[in-house]
Design a protein around this motif. Structure first.
Motif, PDB file in Angstrom:
ATOM      1  N   ASP A1088      11.167   7.569  -0.984  1.00  0.00           N
ATOM      2  CA  ASP A1088      11.917   8.503  -0.138  1.00  0.00           C
ATOM      3  C   ASP A1088      11.122   9.790   0.010  1.00  0.00           C
ATOM      4  O   ASP A1088      10.431  10.224  -0.927  1.00  0.00           O
ATOM      5  N   VAL A1089      11.238  10.396   1.210  1.00  0.00           N
ATOM      6  CA  VAL A1089      10.587  11.667   1.494  1.00  0.00           C
ATOM      7  C   VAL A1089      11.660  12.737   1.586  1.00  0.00           C
ATOM      8  O   VAL A1089      12.540  12.665   2.449  1.00  0.00           O
ATOM      9  N   THR A1090      11.611  13.690   0.681  1.00  0.00           N
ATOM     10  CA  THR A1090      12.636  14.735   0.667  1.00  0.00           C
ATOM     11  C   THR A1090      12.446  15.691   1.843  1.00  0.00           C
ATOM     12  O   THR A1090      11.369  15.770   2.439  1.00  0.00           O
ATOM     13  N   ASP A1091      13.522  16.406   2.163  1.00  0.00           N
ATOM     14  CA  ASP A1091      13.519  17.418   3.226  1.00  0.00           C
ATOM     15  C   ASP A1091      13.112  16.826   4.567  1.00  0.00           C
ATOM     16  O   ASP A1091      12.429  17.455   5.370  1.00  0.00           O
ATOM     17  N   THR A1092      13.501  15.586   4.783  1.00  0.00           N
ATOM     18  CA  THR A1092      13.317  14.953   6.098  1.00  0.00           C
ATOM     19  C   THR A1092      14.641  14.322   6.493  1.00  0.00           C
ATOM     20  O   THR A1092      15.606  14.325   5.721  1.00  0.00           O
ATOM     21  N   ASP A1093      14.657  13.787   7.657  1.00  0.00           N
ATOM     22  CA  ASP A1093      15.877  13.169   8.170  1.00  0.00           C
ATOM     23  C   ASP A1093      15.948  11.716   7.721  1.00  0.00           C
ATOM     24  O   ASP A1093      15.975  10.793   8.527  1.00  0.00           O
ATOM     25  N   GLY A1094      15.970  11.507   6.388  1.00  0.00           N
ATOM     26  CA  GLY A1094      16.157  10.166   5.839  1.00  0.00           C
ATOM     27  C   GLY A1094      14.957   9.259   5.958  1.00  0.00           C
ATOM     28  O   GLY A1094      15.113   8.038   6.048  1.00  0.00           O
ATOM     29  N   ILE A1095      13.742   9.789   5.954  1.00  0.00           N
ATOM     30  CA  ILE A1095      12.551   8.940   6.044  1.00  0.00           C
ATOM     31  C   ILE A1095      12.346   8.236   4.704  1.00  0.00           C
ATOM     32  O   ILE A1095      12.258   8.875   3.657  1.00  0.00           O
ATOM     33  N   ALA A1096      12.295   6.920   4.733  1.00  0.00           N
ATOM     34  CA  ALA A1096      12.132   6.126   3.509  1.00  0.00           C
ATOM     35  C   ALA A1096      11.684   4.733   3.892  1.00  0.00           C
ATOM     36  O   ALA A1096      11.815   4.307   5.043  1.00  0.00           O
ATOM     37  N   SER A1097      11.152   4.007   2.903  1.00  0.00           N
ATOM     38  CA  SER A1097      10.754   2.624   3.097  1.00  0.00           C
ATOM     39  C   SER A1097      10.766   1.937   1.745  1.00  0.00           C
ATOM     40  O   SER A1097      10.709   2.598   0.693  1.00  0.00           O
ATOM     41  N   SER A1098      10.865   0.625   1.754  1.00  0.00           N
ATOM     42  CA  SER A1098      10.947  -0.122   0.497  1.00  0.00           C
ATOM     43  C   SER A1098      10.106  -1.382   0.587  1.00  0.00           C
ATOM     44  O   SER A1098       9.715  -1.810   1.679  1.00  0.00           O
ATOM     45  N   TYR A1099       9.850  -1.979  -0.604  1.00  0.00           N
ATOM     46  CA  TYR A1099       9.061  -3.202  -0.684  1.00  0.00           C
ATOM     47  C   TYR A1099       9.644  -4.061  -1.792  1.00  0.00           C
ATOM     48  O   TYR A1099       9.870  -3.582  -2.913  1.00  0.00           O
ATOM     49  N   LEU A1100       9.881  -5.326  -1.495  1.00  0.00           N
ATOM     50  CA  LEU A1100      10.479  -6.253  -2.458  1.00  0.00           C
ATOM     51  C   LEU A1100       9.380  -7.088  -3.112  1.00  0.00           C
ATOM     52  O   LEU A1100       8.571  -7.719  -2.430  1.00  0.00           O
ATOM     53  N   ILE A1101       9.381  -7.058  -4.448  1.00  0.00           N
ATOM     54  CA  ILE A1101       8.485  -7.920  -5.216  1.00  0.00           C
ATOM     55  C   ILE A1101       9.348  -8.946  -5.931  1.00  0.00           C
ATOM     56  O   ILE A1101      10.037  -8.645  -6.914  1.00  0.00           O
ATOM     57  N   ASP A1102       9.354 -10.152  -5.389  1.00  0.00           N
ATOM     58  CA  ASP A1102      10.084 -11.254  -6.026  1.00  0.00           C
ATOM     59  C   ASP A1102       9.068 -12.188  -6.685  1.00  0.00           C
ATOM     60  O   ASP A1102       7.868 -11.866  -6.774  1.00  0.00           O
ATOM     61  N   GLU A1103       9.516 -13.350  -7.143  1.00  0.00           N
ATOM     62  CA  GLU A1103       8.635 -14.246  -7.879  1.00  0.00           C
ATOM     63  C   GLU A1103       7.491 -14.764  -7.016  1.00  0.00           C
ATOM     64  O   GLU A1103       6.337 -14.829  -7.477  1.00  0.00           O
ATOM     65  N   GLU A1104       7.768 -15.130  -5.764  1.00  0.00           N
ATOM     66  CA  GLU A1104       6.703 -15.620  -4.889  1.00  0.00           C
ATOM     67  C   GLU A1104       5.685 -14.521  -4.592  1.00  0.00           C
ATOM     68  O   GLU A1104       4.472 -14.755  -4.601  1.00  0.00           O
ATOM     69  N   GLU A1105       6.174 -13.317  -4.314  1.00  0.00           N
ATOM     70  CA  GLU A1105       5.257 -12.218  -4.040  1.00  0.00           C
ATOM     71  C   GLU A1105       4.455 -11.872  -5.274  1.00  0.00           C
ATOM     72  O   GLU A1105       3.263 -11.521  -5.182  1.00  0.00           O
ATOM     73  N   LEU A1106       5.079 -11.984  -6.447  1.00  0.00           N
ATOM     74  CA  LEU A1106       4.358 -11.724  -7.687  1.00  0.00           C
ATOM     75  C   LEU A1106       3.198 -12.703  -7.850  1.00  0.00           C
ATOM     76  O   LEU A1106       2.071 -12.297  -8.195  1.00  0.00           O
ATOM     77  N   LYS A1107       3.438 -13.986  -7.594  1.00  0.00           N
ATOM     78  CA  LYS A1107       2.371 -14.983  -7.706  1.00  0.00           C
ATOM     79  C   LYS A1107       1.245 -14.674  -6.712  1.00  0.00           C
ATOM     80  O   LYS A1107       0.061 -14.770  -7.043  1.00  0.00           O
ATOM     81  N   ARG A1108       1.611 -14.310  -5.496  1.00  0.00           N
ATOM     82  CA  ARG A1108       0.586 -14.021  -4.482  1.00  0.00           C
ATOM     83  C   ARG A1108      -0.266 -12.821  -4.881  1.00  0.00           C
ATOM     84  O   ARG A1108      -1.492 -12.843  -4.757  1.00  0.00           O
ATOM     85  N   LEU A1109       0.375 -11.789  -5.393  1.00  0.00           N
ATOM     86  CA  LEU A1109      -0.361 -10.579  -5.753  1.00  0.00           C
ATOM     87  C   LEU A1109      -1.264 -10.823  -6.956  1.00  0.00           C
ATOM     88  O   LEU A1109      -2.403 -10.321  -7.009  1.00  0.00           O
ATOM     89  N   LEU A1110      -0.776 -11.599  -7.926  1.00  0.00           N
ATOM     90  CA  LEU A1110      -1.612 -11.889  -9.095  1.00  0.00           C
ATOM     91  C   LEU A1110      -2.829 -12.721  -8.695  1.00  0.00           C
ATOM     92  O   LEU A1110      -3.940 -12.504  -9.204  1.00  0.00           O
ATOM     93  N   ALA A1111      -2.617 -13.694  -7.810  1.00  0.00           N
ATOM     94  CA  ALA A1111      -3.753 -14.497  -7.347  1.00  0.00           C
ATOM     95  C   ALA A1111      -4.748 -13.629  -6.582  1.00  0.00           C
ATOM     96  O   ALA A1111      -5.981 -13.767  -6.757  1.00  0.00           O
ATOM     97  N   LEU A1112      -4.253 -12.720  -5.772  1.00  0.00           N
ATOM     98  CA  LEU A1112      -5.141 -11.833  -5.025  1.00  0.00           C
ATOM     99  C   LEU A1112      -5.890 -10.894  -5.961  1.00  0.00           C
ATOM    100  O   LEU A1112      -7.072 -10.602  -5.759  1.00  0.00           O
ATOM    101  N   SER A1113      -5.201 -10.453  -7.003  1.00  0.00           N
ATOM    102  CA  SER A1113      -5.856  -9.590  -7.981  1.00  0.00           C
ATOM    103  C   SER A1113      -6.968 -10.334  -8.709  1.00  0.00           C
ATOM    104  O   SER A1113      -8.052  -9.783  -8.947  1.00  0.00           O
ATOM    105  N   GLN A1114      -6.692 -11.581  -9.091  1.00  0.00           N
ATOM    106  CA  GLN A1114      -7.710 -12.384  -9.759  1.00  0.00           C
ATOM    107  C   GLN A1114      -8.931 -12.580  -8.852  1.00  0.00           C
ATOM    108  O   GLN A1114     -10.081 -12.503  -9.304  1.00  0.00           O
ATOM    109  N   GLU A1115      -8.673 -12.789  -7.569  1.00  0.00           N
ATOM    110  CA  GLU A1115      -9.774 -12.983  -6.634  1.00  0.00           C
ATOM    111  C   GLU A1115     -10.618 -11.723  -6.505  1.00  0.00           C
ATOM    112  O   GLU A1115     -11.834 -11.792  -6.367  1.00  0.00           O
ATOM    113  N   HIS A1116      -9.958 -10.578  -6.567  1.00  0.00           N
ATOM    114  CA  HIS A1116     -10.711  -9.338  -6.439  1.00  0.00           C
ATOM    115  C   HIS A1116     -11.477  -9.010  -7.725  1.00  0.00           C
ATOM    116  O   HIS A1116     -12.542  -8.394  -7.677  1.00  0.00           O
ATOM    117  N   LYS A1117     -10.915  -9.426  -8.862  1.00  0.00           N
ATOM    118  CA  LYS A1117     -11.633  -9.191 -10.111  1.00  0.00           C
ATOM    119  C   LYS A1117     -12.880 -10.048 -10.193  1.00  0.00           C
ATOM    120  O   LYS A1117     -13.919  -9.607 -10.703  1.00  0.00           O
TER     121      LYS A1117
END
Length: 1562
Positions: A1088-1117
């Protein structure tokens, strides 16, 4: 004494009969006996170009005819009728004289009349009651409308004007002689001629004649020529005049005004409309025409003398509405609106308060139908913001107007303003009101449109308004570096001789100083522009000369610098080259015969008077380019038009030079050009008329040629101050001694850029301006220039640098105070945070409370000394059962804001309810077009048991209370919900209820309304993985306030102290990094961004997204070289083998190891390696594949930390196939070194159904030969191939089974040979024949019908026929069974079906199907109806003809063509004859009938044999014989020639060619 009437016609009665009645009634009503003569003057004498003597002499000339006409009429008409007719004709004549320059001053008549004072017909009057009371009882002052309908002499035809000219002079004397009007004339030299006055007792009077001297006669002749010339000039003027300028659409001079009245009062709406033709006005109530007859006594509609009135009697509540006056004519329609609000007092009021007239109630008492205490609430939604456009573009400003309470059919009055001036619709701008939305549309933006725009909505006495600035940037220059276009081109001081044009200089000069301006003119009605000045003028004011009097012009201005000429300005409004008095008279002059006042005098006008000197000569304007003089006409001028001559001389001399020798000046103003800059001059003016040139005026003071108006000095003390995050307020001080300032131009520049941009393109008044469109966070400096007609000042000094960010102010008041929980001696309050934080974070709240005893509030007390950070607070030490009121104020670093409105009264008592209290602090964020996130805090009062969940309700903001619906069926455990499935553009409100074991509690305060929309510039949280495999969430915001901060949350709980996360924010970007992402990090992460007209955004990390991110991290390492194409092999042209692969990208340090069967191989004679690091292609080449090369090939790639490899296995059949292909390609390459086939032999079927064998050859030369073979036998080809196109062909016509076989073609020369074979046997032949048959079938023509002697034949032609083409016939869908009567066959190229002896059963549709072996091709014909009838009739005819031909008589044979016989011999001839019935036989000799006798025996036996016998021939038997056979079917003649010769003479005779006999059939 006498009285003179005035005349005026009404627009709606412009026929001749009405004018007669109107004039006659007016004269009879207002004439009185022997009134003293009066002198009236009428308007300007601008059109006067001839002396009064002309009118006087013409009057005398016409008086005789007019008097005689009048006496003839008097014998049949009354005095009233005579006066009416005379008045009408005089009116027509005067109308002509007015339009042709015959001014009233030249009509010097003294009228006296003796008409009845009684009223003949009632006339409407515009007099007030008091004025009527002051009038004599027997006299009424005539007042007539002065509204213009047309300009006589401009729209009338020339024929009408000529007629009216004659009628005027005749009827003037008619009135004088027959109505007792005496005209006395007095000359300037005191010469008087008496005219006998006749008695008024009778209608017939004597005519008076005056003797004409030679001087008078010559003068009359001269006046006559002058009149003729005037008529010709006027006619030419009217031909040039653009008649469209005389017609114009309706325009409200006075618009109806809104009224607020009490019930039972009367109200009047007034308006005045201009336009030509005269507009027709209609009144509407709520867009419905008002029908006076349907409501007798309710409405009174009047239209008198251009003033239109709607009166509503005894107003009641139903009369509250919007009323519209609609004016319409041929040029368009225009409406004006006014609202009437009828107010009703809710209490008891005396009816005397509602008497007609002004109300006795106070001014603030009652304004709406809801009572005196109510008022309208006006709000603006979806408002237009500060807008930026460009010249030539379109733009629309709009907002939605919400009015509470809403009154059906009662619309607000909407008015738009620019810089405080009302905006009128024009061709540049249009306004629109749709019922709930006000729109202002610019069809073509100009810099003149730049300014502060305000929309004002008025309801009765209340109004609200909203404003925003519109900036218009310059259009792109056609020449780079050319200046921008000037603006606000205005025409000033227009007269006959010149028009002064003014304009404003542009803000942008293109990078080099503006050298001056060119002025262009265009005559209205044309498209041709002409330049008015050859040398650019620097002064922003210029007199344009050389105009044609009476014509209208438009103007434009172009700026020029050293680069070129810029774009032209917007064109000015049209202006006519006429004197102001002349234009005023044309605009206001009514169309009656004469209107206004007429000069009546006892003296004769002066003749031949030289005009005196002009007076008050002065220099009113002087620049370096021109000088403008002004003066007053002389007092002594006679009654002719006068002209002016302007003279000049240099100061200190008396050498006067006339300036306008060739072109006299007609107006008392003149502009002089071509004066030497810096020199001093004096000026004087002389007058001239037909009598001569008068004395000069007094000379002016010495005038120095140069700009009197100096360029202003630059402004000073430039001070910028913060305004918003995209704007800055700039103030300055006006320059000293500034004169005639037009305004100021402001420019801005980003610090360090050195590039200046204009902040406004239309000079602004005042010393304060808000510069919009700046970049947030950037530092700017500003400078200002002053503008007047002389030019632009130098730039001011640069201001101090200022960073663009919103100014900080105290927050607005909190709202919606509610009691969350109550105890015996304390209460818990909750409230909503302020709508506006003031640009800084709210640091806390202060609560005040007061006791309320018996409805009387006490004094305020502070509830907290230290600011509260939450939006809820528990107030202790209260009194049980006491009623309290509260108010809350917010504070930020700028200070304490205003307190909130006083809360409702709450009683301090112990709550005993079991259900939980309402949740509080509802807020929404992440608003998108179909979703948003709603958050809340748990209730302060949880009830008897803990809260177990929450229910969220939703409804549309405009829906009723019974439209609430739940979003969740099961209770939510957490205090947030993502609402899905919203409708884009819809406005919603939300509420939350808590639940425990006792039940569901009260709902919370509402959250919203909020519109479901994705705002422009909305960005989302983005996940990223860096090269080290570190996972982070990133967010960027371009709409931050200076005090805004990023706040990260997990499941909407702040993550400030989380050991698993690390947050880093810089500028408008923030990043949250996961230290070790795992299953415990699953959830919703929001920023959330304070002192604005409700500017905000969100991101969901569920089990599938967790697997994708870990695999991508391994690839980058542990990076790998990305491969675009795996290792592959291909065979090249010469049989070479290429192994290759392609990586996504390779750096300059990339290395490759080549492995074969687990052993590294290196470049050498057998292997060639290559790496292209730009494309990522890795290659290895081998000349030939041998048996030992079978195995596994691997390319190992290393590029920095990244590695990669690709393997290819070539063993077994795969390797053998590859080896064979390589060998084949090598042989192919060898083959192609000599003549060879680029394309092998193939066939195609041509459109003529022939078979074409073809092949394409390459690498040939002249010596190359080509030989064709079939079944190993050479085929002789007539034509020799030239190989120009590389195509060799063999054409086989009418291809059939005999052409089946194996075809071969051989290429051969000294370099080698090549051959190509084509097998056309078995299946290949069948395939070819199928194509041939298909082509033949497609060549078939449509079925035709042919009648024969045997029957009817249906046939179609093909190119040629082969037996493989199967033909099938069907009749009405059934296959035809062939018989002796119905047969099918082919004759040559004709395929036919023969129907012998057709019957009606043979009618119908016949289909011929040609089957090519795969597909059937059909042709159809309809043998029925007329087609059958015609064919059958033709068959009958042919059949009969065949029978006749078969049975007719004929000679079958036996007769020779020539018989040569010796004299004395016997001649025996026998022939066979046939015919049925048996023919008749006769013989002819030399075309004469031959009868049988002893010498020539003729016999016919058995009906078929004819005998011709001559026992001894003689020379006389020589000749031409014929056998004629005949029966009923016909006849035939068989000729033969008999030649008898004498043996002795045979040797001497010359054998002649005997004529061959022929047979003639009849």
């Amino acid at each position: 004494m006498m009285s003179l009437p005035f005349y005026q016609k009404l627009h709606q009665h412009y026929d001749r009969s009405y004018r007669n009645r109107d004039l006659s009634t007016t004269m009879s009503q207002y004439q009185q006996e022997k009134k003293s003569s009066a002198i009236y003057t009428h308007g300007s004498t601008a059109y006067s170009s001839r002396s009064s003597a002309a009118h006087r002499q013409e009057s005398a000339a016409f008086s005789q005819a007019s008097a005689a006409s009048y006496q003839h009429q008097a014998s049949r008409a009354s005095e009233f009728a005579l006066s009416s007719a005379a008045s009408h004709k005089a009116a027509s004549a005067y109308d002509y004289g007015y339009s042709h320059g015959l001014t009233d001053s030249s009509l010097m008549l003294d009228y006296s009349s003796k008409l009845s004072p009684q009223t003949k017909r009632a006339k409407k009057s515009l007099l007030s009651g008091e004025e009527k009371e002051n009038l004599p009882s027997d006299y009424m002052v005539p007042i007539f409308s002065g509204r213009q309908v047309h300009v006589s002499g401009i729209t009338d035809t020339e024929e009408q004007r000529i007629k009216e000219a004659a009628a005027y002079i005749a009827q003037r004397n008619l009135l004088a002689s027959e109505e007792g009007v005496t005209a006395s004339k007095q000359s300037s030299v005191s010469k008087q001629s008496s005219v006998s006055k006749q008695s008024m007792s009778t209608l017939h009077q004597e005519e008076a004649f005056e003797k004409k001297s030679r001087k008078v006669a010559i003068r009359e002749k001269a006046d006559h020529l002058s009149l003729k010339k005037t008529l010709e000039e006027t006619e030419a003027f009217h031909k040039k005049l653009n008649e469209d300028n005389l017609l114009h659409a309706p325009e409200f001079v006075i618009k109806p005004r809104s009224h607020t009245v009490w019930e039972k009062e009367n109200v009047k709406l007034h308006c005045s409309v201009a336009g030509w033709p005269e507009p027709r006005l209609t009144w509407y109530k709520n867009q419905v025409p008002i029908n006076v007859q349907a409501h007798p006594g309710k409405y009174i509609i009047e239209s008198r003398y251009g003033m239109h009135t709607l009166e509503i009697n005894a107003c009641d509540f139903e009369d509250t509405a919007q009323y519209r006056a609609s004016a319409m004519n041929a040029k368009g329609e225009l409406s004006a609106y006014a609202s009437v609000v009828v107010k009703r007092y809710k209490g008891e009021l005396d009816d005397t308060r509602f008497h007609s007239g002004a109300s006795t109630l106070p001014p603030s008492f009652a304004v709406t139908p809801y009572g005196y205490a109510s008022r309208f609430e006006i709000h603006f939604d979806d408002k237009f913001e500060v807008s930026f456009g460009r010249e030539g573009e379109t733009m629309s400003l709009g907002c939605r107007v919400v009015i509470t309470p809403e009154i059906k059919h009662f619309q607000p009055e909407i008015q738009w303003y620019r810089n405080g001036v009302p905006v009128s619709p024009s061709k540049w701008v249009q306004t629109h009101w749709s019922g709930d939305r006000a729109t202002l549309t610019f069809s073509h933006l100009n810099k003149e449109d730049e300014g502060l725009y305000t929309v004002r909505a008025r309801m009765g006495e209340y109004y609200e308004q909203y404003s925003a600035y519109v900036f218009v940037r310059d259009a792109d220059a056609e020449i780079e570096g050319a200046p921008a276009s000037p603006l606000d081109v205005v025409c000033l001081d227009a007269n006959k001789d010149y028009i002064i044009i003014t304009w404003k200089q542009p803000a942008v000069d293109g990078g080099s100083p503006i050298l001056g301006y060119f002025i262009d003119k265009c005559e209205v009605g044309t498209d041709t522009w002409s330049q008015c000045n050859d040398i650019p003028v620097k002064f922003a004011r210029f007199p344009v000369t050389g105009l044609i009097e009476g014509r209208s012009y438009i103007f434009r201005v172009r700026a020029v610098n050293k680069v070129g000429i810029g774009l032209p300005s917007r064109v000015s409004e049209p202006v006519a080259a006429l004197d102001p008095a002349e234009k005023a008279r044309l605009k206001s002059r009514p169309s009656a015969p004469w209107t206004g006042q007429i000069i009546v005098t006892e003296e004769e006008p002066t003749e031949g008077v030289v005009p005196g000197p002009p007076t008050d000569l002065s220099v009113i304007e002087a620049t370096q380019s021109y000088v403008v003089l002004s003066w007053k006409p002389p007092r002594q001028r006679g009654h002719e038009g006068i002209l002016y001559f302007v003279e000049k001389c240099e100061a200190g001399t008396e050498n006067w030079q006339r300036v306008n020798t060739e072109l006299p000046v007609k107006s008392p103003r003149f502009a002089l050009f071509d004066l030497a800059e810096g020199k001093s001059y004096r000026f004087r003016v002389r007058c001239s008329n037909s009598a001569g040139v008068g004395e000069p005026s007094e000379a002016t003071e010495v005038t120095v040629v140069g700009d009197k108006l100096d360029i202003p000095k630059p402004p000073s003390n430039i001070i910028p101050s913060r305004n918003t995050d995209t704007s800055v307020v700039v103030t300055w001080e006006e320059p000293k001694d500034a004169k005639e300032l037009v305004g100021y131009y402001i420019e801005s520049s980003i610090v360090g850029s050195g590039k200046w941009e204009p902040c406004n393109n239309n000079p602004v008044k005042g010393t304060r301006f808000t510069c919009h469109g700046l970049k947030t966070g950037q530092s700017y400096i500003f400078r200002v220039r002053a503008v007047n007609a002389a030019g632009l000042s130098e730039y001011s000094q640069n201001s101090e640098a200022i960073e663009v960010k919103a100014a900080i102010a105290p927050p607005s008041p909190p709202c919606d105070i509610t009691c969350l929980e109550s105890f015996r001696d304390s209460m818990v309050l909750g409230w909503k945070q302020p709508d506006k934080t003031g640009g800084a974070e709210i640091t806390g709240y202060y609560v005040n409370y007061r006791e309320v005893i018996d409805g009387v509030p006490g004094r305020w007390r502070e509830a907290n000394i230290k600011a509260i950070s939450d939006e809820a607070y528990k107030i202790s030490n209260l009194k049980e059962n006491m009623v309290y009121q509260f108010q809350v104020a917010a504070i930020n670093i700028a200070g304490l804001g205003a307190p909130s409105a006083v809360s409702p009264s709450f009683k301090c008592e112990e709550w005993t309810i079991a259900v939980p209290g309402p949740p509080h602090s509802l807020k929404y964020s992440q608003v998108r077009k179909t979703s948003l996130v709603l958050q809340w805090k748990p209730p302060i009062h949880s009830g008897r048991t803990p809260v177990t969940g929450y229910f969220v309700d939703i409804k549309e903001a405009s829906a009723r209370e019974d439209r609430w619906r739940g979003l969740n069926q099961a209770a939510l455990k957490h205090t947030y919900l993502k609402v899905q499935g919203l409708k884009e553009g819809e406005s919603y409100v939300f509420r939350v209820r808590a639940i425990n074991q006792a039940g569901v509690g009260k709902p919370s305060d509402l959250a919203g309304p909020v519109v479901a929309e994705t705002r422009p510039g909305t960005k989302e949280v983005v996940v990223s993985v860096d090269d080290n495999g570190i996972i982070s969430l990133n967010f960027e915001c371009d709409q931050m306030a200076p005090s805004s901060e990023f706040t990260w949350s997990k499941d909407y709980v702040p993550t400030e102290d989380s050991p698993r996360l690390e947050v880093e924010s810089k500028g408008n970007k923030t990043k949250m990094t996961f230290k070790d992402l795992g299953t415990e990090d699953l959830g919703i992460y929001s920023c959330d961004v304070t002192d604005t007209d409700g500017i905000a955004s969100s991101y969901l990390i569920d089990e599938e997204e967790l697997k994708r991110l870990l695999a991508l991290s391994q690839e980058h390492k542990f990076p790998t070289v990305p491969v675009k194409s795996e290792l592959a092999v291909e065979i090249l042209e010469k049989g070479q083998v290429r192994f290759w692969m392609q990586a996504e990208k390779l750096s300059a340090n990339a290395k490759v190891n080549y492995i074969f069967n687990e052993k590294e191989i290196f470049e050498g004679p057998k292997y060639k390696m290559h790496i292209d690091r730009n494309t990522g292609i890795i290659e290895m080449f081998m000349e030939k594949l041998q048996d030992e090369d079978e195995g596994t090939y691997t390319f190992q790639v290393q590029d920095g930390r990244a590695t990669g490899h690709s393997t290819l296995v070539l063993i077994g059949d795969v390797y053998k196939k590859l080896q064979k292909e390589a060998e084949f390609q090598r042989q192919e390459w060898i083959r192609k070194q000599g003549p060879h086939f680029a394309e092998y032999l193939s066939w195609e079927v041509t459109g003529e159904c022939n078979v074409l064998l073809k092949c394409k050859v390459a690498n040939i030369k002249k010596e190359t030969s080509i030989v064709w073979y079939k079944d190993d036998r050479e085929i002789s080809v007539d034509e020799k191939h030239d190989f120009k196109d590389g195509i060799c062909t063999l054409l086989i016509t009418e291809f059939s089974k005999k052409d089946a076989g194996i075809y071969e073609v051989v290429l051969k020369d000294d370099r080698g040979k090549d051959k190509s074979r084509l097998k056309l046997v078995d299946e290949a032949f069948k395939e070819l024949m199928t194509e041939v048959c298909k082509t033949i079938a497609l060549s078939a023509t449509d079925l035709k019908i042919q009648s024969t002697a045997e029957g009817i034949r249906l046939y179609s032609f093909v190119t040629y026929y082969v037996d493989d083409l199967k033909v099938n016939w069907s009749h009405n869908g059934t296959a035809i069974k062939y018989s002796d009567r119905v047969k099918s066959g082919v004759t040559g190229e004709q395929i036919w079906l023969q129907i012998n002896e057709p019957t009606p059963n043979d009618k119908g549709k016949y289909v011929m199907e040609l089957f090519d072996g795969k597909t059937g091709h059909q042709k159809m014909v309809d043998l029925s109806g007329q087609a059958y009838d015609e064919a059958f009739a033709e068959f009958q005819r042919l059949k009969q003809a065949a029978i006749a031909e078969k049975n007719r008589a004929r000679v079958v044979g036996g007769l020779p063509d020539v018989v040569t016989i010796q004299e004395g011999k016997a001649l025996n001839l026998t022939c066979i004859v046939w015919g049925d019935p048996t023919p008749e036989v006769s013989w002819l000799k030399n075309e004469k009938l031959l009868a049988s006798d002893e010498h020539c025996n003729l016999k016919f036996e058995a009906g078929k044999t004819a005998y011709f016998t001559i026992s001894g021939v003689r020379t006389s038997d020589s000749g031409r014989y014929g056998l004629v056979v005949k029966n009923k079917y016909g006849s035939e003649i068989s000729d033969f020639t008999v030649s008898v010769f004498i043996p002795e003479e045979e040797a001497r005779s010359v054998a002649e060619e005997p004529q061959k006999g022929n047979k003639k059939a009849k």
